[in-house]
Write a protein that holds these residues in place. Sequence first.
Motif, PDB file in Angstrom:
ATOM      1  N   LEU B  36      31.029  31.272  11.746  1.00 15.41           N
ATOM      2  CA  LEU B  36      31.219  30.298  12.824  1.00 15.41           C
ATOM      3  C   LEU B  36      32.198  29.205  12.413  1.00 15.41           C
ATOM      4  O   LEU B  36      32.666  28.456  13.250  1.00 15.41           O
ATOM      5  N   ALA B  37      32.461  29.088  11.120  1.00 14.89           N
ATOM      6  CA  ALA B  37      33.434  28.100  10.646  1.00 14.89           C
ATOM      7  C   ALA B  37      34.654  28.841  10.134  1.00 14.89           C
ATOM      8  O   ALA B  37      34.713  29.248   8.985  1.00 14.89           O
ATOM      9  N   GLN B  38      35.637  29.051  11.020  1.00  9.79           N
ATOM     10  CA  GLN B  38      36.866  29.749  10.614  1.00  9.79           C
ATOM     11  C   GLN B  38      38.046  28.813  10.744  1.00  9.79           C
ATOM     12  O   GLN B  38      39.193  29.223  10.685  1.00  9.79           O
ATOM     13  N   THR B  45      29.499  26.849  17.961  1.00  6.06           N
ATOM     14  CA  THR B  45      28.072  27.065  18.207  1.00  6.06           C
ATOM     15  C   THR B  45      27.891  28.456  18.806  1.00  6.06           C
ATOM     16  O   THR B  45      28.547  28.794  19.797  1.00  6.06           O
ATOM     17  N   ALA B  46      26.996  29.242  18.227  1.00  6.70           N
ATOM     18  CA  ALA B  46      26.788  30.608  18.711  1.00  6.70           C
ATOM     19  C   ALA B  46      26.236  30.572  20.139  1.00  6.70           C
ATOM     20  O   ALA B  46      25.349  29.767  20.447  1.00  6.70           O
ATOM     21  N   VAL B  47      26.769  31.435  21.014  1.00  9.84           N
ATOM     22  CA  VAL B  47      26.229  31.519  22.372  1.00  9.84           C
ATOM     23  C   VAL B  47      25.607  32.903  22.615  1.00  9.84           C
ATOM     24  O   VAL B  47      25.277  33.243  23.745  1.00  9.84           O
ATOM     25  N   VAL B  48      25.494  33.690  21.554  1.00 13.68           N
ATOM     26  CA  VAL B  48      24.794  34.971  21.675  1.00 13.68           C
ATOM     27  C   VAL B  48      23.621  34.947  20.694  1.00 13.68           C
ATOM     28  O   VAL B  48      23.593  34.139  19.769  1.00 13.68           O
ATOM     29  N   ALA B  49      22.653  35.822  20.926  1.00 11.82           N
ATOM     30  CA  ALA B  49      21.503  35.886  20.035  1.00 11.82           C
ATOM     31  C   ALA B  49      21.287  37.331  19.626  1.00 11.82           C
ATOM     32  O   ALA B  49      21.921  38.248  20.171  1.00 11.82           O
ATOM     33  N   LYS B  50      20.431  37.519  18.665  1.00  8.74           N
ATOM     34  CA  LYS B  50      20.130  38.849  18.173  1.00  8.74           C
ATOM     35  C   LYS B  50      19.693  39.753  19.323  1.00  8.74           C
ATOM     36  O   LYS B  50      18.869  39.342  20.162  1.00  8.74           O
ATOM     37  N   ILE B  71      35.165  31.308  19.368  1.00  8.09           N
ATOM     38  CA  ILE B  71      35.221  32.557  18.619  1.00  8.09           C
ATOM     39  C   ILE B  71      34.787  33.691  19.539  1.00  8.09           C
ATOM     40  O   ILE B  71      33.829  33.530  20.310  1.00  8.09           O
ATOM     41  N   HIS B  72      35.521  34.809  19.490  1.00  4.32           N
ATOM     42  CA  HIS B  72      35.259  35.932  20.379  1.00  4.32           C
ATOM     43  C   HIS B  72      34.854  37.172  19.594  1.00  4.32           C
ATOM     44  O   HIS B  72      35.196  37.302  18.426  1.00  4.32           O
ATOM     45  N   ALA B  73      34.169  38.066  20.301  1.00  3.17           N
ATOM     46  CA  ALA B  73      33.732  39.301  19.653  1.00  3.17           C
ATOM     47  C   ALA B  73      34.952  40.174  19.373  1.00  3.17           C
ATOM     48  O   ALA B  73      35.710  40.496  20.289  1.00  3.17           O
ATOM     49  N   MET B  94      26.830  30.279   8.281  1.00  2.00           N
ATOM     50  CA  MET B  94      26.345  30.921   9.494  1.00  2.00           C
ATOM     51  C   MET B  94      27.323  31.997   9.954  1.00  2.00           C
ATOM     52  O   MET B  94      28.512  31.733  10.084  1.00  2.00           O
ATOM     53  N   MET B  95      26.815  33.179  10.194  1.00  2.00           N
ATOM     54  CA  MET B  95      27.671  34.267  10.698  1.00  2.00           C
ATOM     55  C   MET B  95      26.938  35.040  11.782  1.00  2.00           C
ATOM     56  O   MET B  95      25.711  35.128  11.768  1.00  2.00           O
ATOM     57  N   ILE B  96      27.739  35.601  12.694  1.00  2.00           N
ATOM     58  CA  ILE B  96      27.180  36.485  13.722  1.00  2.00           C
ATOM     59  C   ILE B  96      27.530  37.908  13.299  1.00  2.00           C
ATOM     60  O   ILE B  96      28.695  38.223  13.080  1.00  2.00           O
ATOM     61  N   THR B  97      26.524  38.744  13.166  1.00  2.00           N
ATOM     62  CA  THR B  97      26.777  40.125  12.769  1.00  2.00           C
ATOM     63  C   THR B  97      26.672  41.024  13.995  1.00  2.00           C
ATOM     64  O   THR B  97      25.713  40.930  14.767  1.00  2.00           O
ATOM     65  N   ILE B  98      27.699  41.864  14.171  1.00  2.00           N
ATOM     66  CA  ILE B  98      27.720  42.768  15.322  1.00  2.00           C
ATOM     67  C   ILE B  98      27.857  44.202  14.813  1.00  2.00           C
ATOM     68  O   ILE B  98      28.699  44.491  13.962  1.00  2.00           O
ATOM     69  N   LYS B  99      27.019  45.090  15.369  1.00  2.00           N
ATOM     70  CA  LYS B  99      27.125  46.498  15.034  1.00  2.00           C
ATOM     71  C   LYS B  99      27.930  47.162  16.142  1.00  2.00           C
ATOM     72  O   LYS B  99      27.651  46.963  17.326  1.00  2.00           O
TER      73      LYS B  99
END
Lengths: 323, 446, 291
Positions: B36-38, B45-50, B71-73, B94-99
């Motif tokens: 989230l910090a790039q 701030t993340a707007v998606v959740a697990k 930040i975009h997917a 903090m990171m958002i992990t996407i499969k």
Amino acid sequence: MANRFLVAPAPHVHGHLSTQRLMGDVIIALLPALIVSVRVFGWNVLAITAVSVASCVLLEFLVQKFLVKGPLTVNNLSAVLTGLLLAFNLPANIPLWIVVIGAVVAICVAKMPFGGLGKNLFNPALAARVFLLIAYPVQMTSFPTPTIEGFADAYSGATPLGAAKAGLVAFGEVDTVGMFTGAMGGSFGEISTLALLLGFAYLLMRRVITWHIPVSILGTMAAFAAIYAVATQGFGSVAWQMPLFHLLAGGAILGAVYMATDYVTSPMTRKGMLIYGVGIGAITMLIRLWGAYPEGMSFAILIMNSVVPLINKYVKPKRFGAR
Amino acid sequence: MKTFPIGGVHPSDNKQWSKGSAIEVMELPDVVSIPLAQHIGAPATAVVAKGDKVVTGQLIAEAAGFMSANIHAPISGTVTAVDMQPNGQGLRQMMITIKREGDEWAESIDRSTELVTECNLSSKEIIERIKAAGIVGMGGATFPTHVKLSIPEGKKAELLIINGVECEPYLTSDYRTMLERGQMLIVGTRILMRAIGVERAVIGVEANKPDAVKHLRSIVGDDKSIGVMMLKTQYPQGGEKQLIAAVMNREVPAPPALPIDVGAVVCNASTAVAVYEAVQKNKPLIERVVTVTGKSVKEPKNLLTRFGTPVSALVEKCGGLPEGDVRVLNGGPMMGRALCNVAMPVMKGCSGITIISGKEALRGEESACIKCAKCVEACPMGLEPYLLSKQARKRAWDAMESNDITSCIECGCCQFTCPANIPLLDYVRLGKQTVMGIIRARNAKK
Amino acid sequence: MNTLIFTIITLFVIGVVSALILYFVAQKFKVEEDPRIDDVEKMLPGANCGGCGFPGCRGLATALVENEDISSLYCSVGGDPCMGAIAAYLGKAAPKKEPMVATIRCGGTCDKRPRTNTYLGATSCAIASSLYVGETACAYGCLGYGDCVEACAFDAIRINPETGLAEVDADKCTACGACVKACPKGIIELRKRWPKNRAIYVSCVSKDKGAVTMKACKAGCIGCSKCLKVCEFGAITVENGLAYIDHTKCRLCRKCVGECPTGAIKMIGLAPLVKKEEPKAEAAKVENKEA
């Protein structure tokens, strides 16, 4: 994993410049002058140089090994350079035991007590030369007759500066070509202006030193001499003969190019270097014209060495963006 | 040829290994972790959740305030975690992990390759689109571009400078971008000029990239408003202040002054391309060109990589890590950061992965300072690195402040040139960070 | 002979004139100062360590003389005896503090905390910690580059080359707090000094989750809260996956020590508490701690 990850802050590459290389370059630059000296004064020159270099290196090694107990730094060639410069400042017929005493003063008094390379206030080779000049004035000022053909006998045993000081010679009669190529009396390293300038060009080309210190010293000396000549003898040929004489005579070139530019004892900024150079030039001429000694280069450099910390403190480089 | 006024060094550029390889598209990663910090400023701030399903280009984290970036997917799939993960320096953030599941794109994005040159948007609309696309400076500083383009009240921009210098050794991502995406770059430049309301732009390129200069000049053609300027090759020409000095002959005063105070706005070449895509194609910043290079890298490449792809995947594609001692750098050898973790995801500011191996990866042994003044000569900011580093060792922060430590740009010229191998910048940087902290605390008190 | 006399007289006159000049200048620029400051300064240890918050002993001496209430001023190097003497001299209430000692709260020795990379930067904890996590995977542990050693004016800290960790020589430590300020990781804490330098403390400051801590270091606190349950004095708290023993409440009962599964609770100068039910397992654990 077969890898070892190394982590360090940037930058991650180095410019391959080393203390050893810088010192080595200065030594290379001094070689032409050494060759000329051997040609003029004979093999004795090599003996003095060898004794001087060997004593300096050995003394530095011994001090570091047994007294200071720091990391050994003799391989950075700085002691070799000190020995070489000390030898260059001696007459070609000096007894070898005096050379050893000079080396002791250079390494054990002027260099190591301050903390070794990088921390000494005064140029070690010059401090030693001045010590010897005061302690052994006879041996230090009786210069041998150069054995080169065609050398004017008028200066036997005396330097052009000494002769001029004693009023023995008029500037119009001076053999400037001889002085330029190395046919003059004096410490064996200072006689050939041509060889020394060749080394200067090499140093500039390798970016070991910048022009600021040598040019400001020599420029100041020339200007000083010209003004003095005009003021005392009016306009005439002496207005250019006297500056030229003072640039070629004595240790002007050796001092300006090799001694004053010693990294450790010279200022860090270009502006500071110019101030330092002008100071050396002016003090040299003051001593040469009105002092008790015929030559004033060594004293002038040592005096300005002592001002260097002050210059470094107050003379700052021009900051980017400053008006 | 023009260059900046003081200091600088000439490291061997070592661009030969990767400059010849055309931009390749990196395979889509199966799993991405998006920090989230790039960028400089507040982390998004993340707007998606697990458990959420996302498509490529969908907003997944929102700018937290003005000085921040969206930040975009970068891929489509399912969010598997929003948690703390180790970054390239091994520190947790903090990171958002996407499969990944397939390759589904947000519908608003125009994926055609057709060049759209026409742009009639207002300055405000352009900046709004750039902000929405989450564009930050891609040269490495990662300063949010919309902040840079928002000219403060009372100031006026006179010239846009596009930074195509790429003075950092080894890296070729900007070079390849200029060669292969030059058309987009020029359109992006025109859009940026419109955004800040200037009549003229200069693209600065170093003399070691003559073909890029030629190529860009041929695209610009008769347009007098955009100039392509060839600059003398000298590091750190690509430093913002150095580039402005080279191009405009104006020196940005010491901080807190900014480039806009001398009428300049500087944008990186790759950023200009990203601006084109964001404004003309509605495509957010989800990928970039990353150079993977080094003497011991088997197949150095320039890879168009989606963010979040692990560095290890890129290195694998280029032939894997060499045996023995390695320094893996995020960025180039002069200013890049060493990684202790190759699982690190590629981020917006990652212009290259430089691998230095074997003896070159070690540092020379430090010896005594001989006061040669090479560092003073090399400093492009006119500082005295030998003095600053000595003061930092003594923790004399006040003295460092009065010696203008805050002007330091951390370019590394001093340490690069030091014959005694003294870690000058290590200490100078420590001093700068500490002094900046002291100044911030002092200002906060006021 | 004349020359000799003339020389002596000249030198004498020069000496007298210089002395007079010095005297008058000293009078003219004399700074009026409370003479008690000098006395108090002499009573202070004179280490000039800065532990009191003043740049040197004289600063503290001045503050002690000038302030009516000196309860907030303290020289930890001199301790209570020194402060008592000064307070008596000044006729003020003596500030009192329990004697303290610097404590290194990291047990990540080389064998417990594997090295994952090699650091080549300048030998400074501050520089390394601003760059990255460090040579191990633990972002909280001792880096071992010795910023604390450099800060210590009393030669009381050293880096043990075998463990790679800082170690305090409790007898030399004066609790000036210089090392606490120098440590970028905040590992060092001033804790109550028990007789014979006995101590019980959690030698870990990792706020990572248990699993993460465990992966990085075998000696870390994983926040399991077992110690919390046995403490009879309410001295232990567990926050962010990290146990902390409040040194003002702890009575050195040693019950928590045996409970800790990773040996993160360290005990110094105390014999292990032998539990009756399972003495063997206990002994093994204690051994682990001592290592």
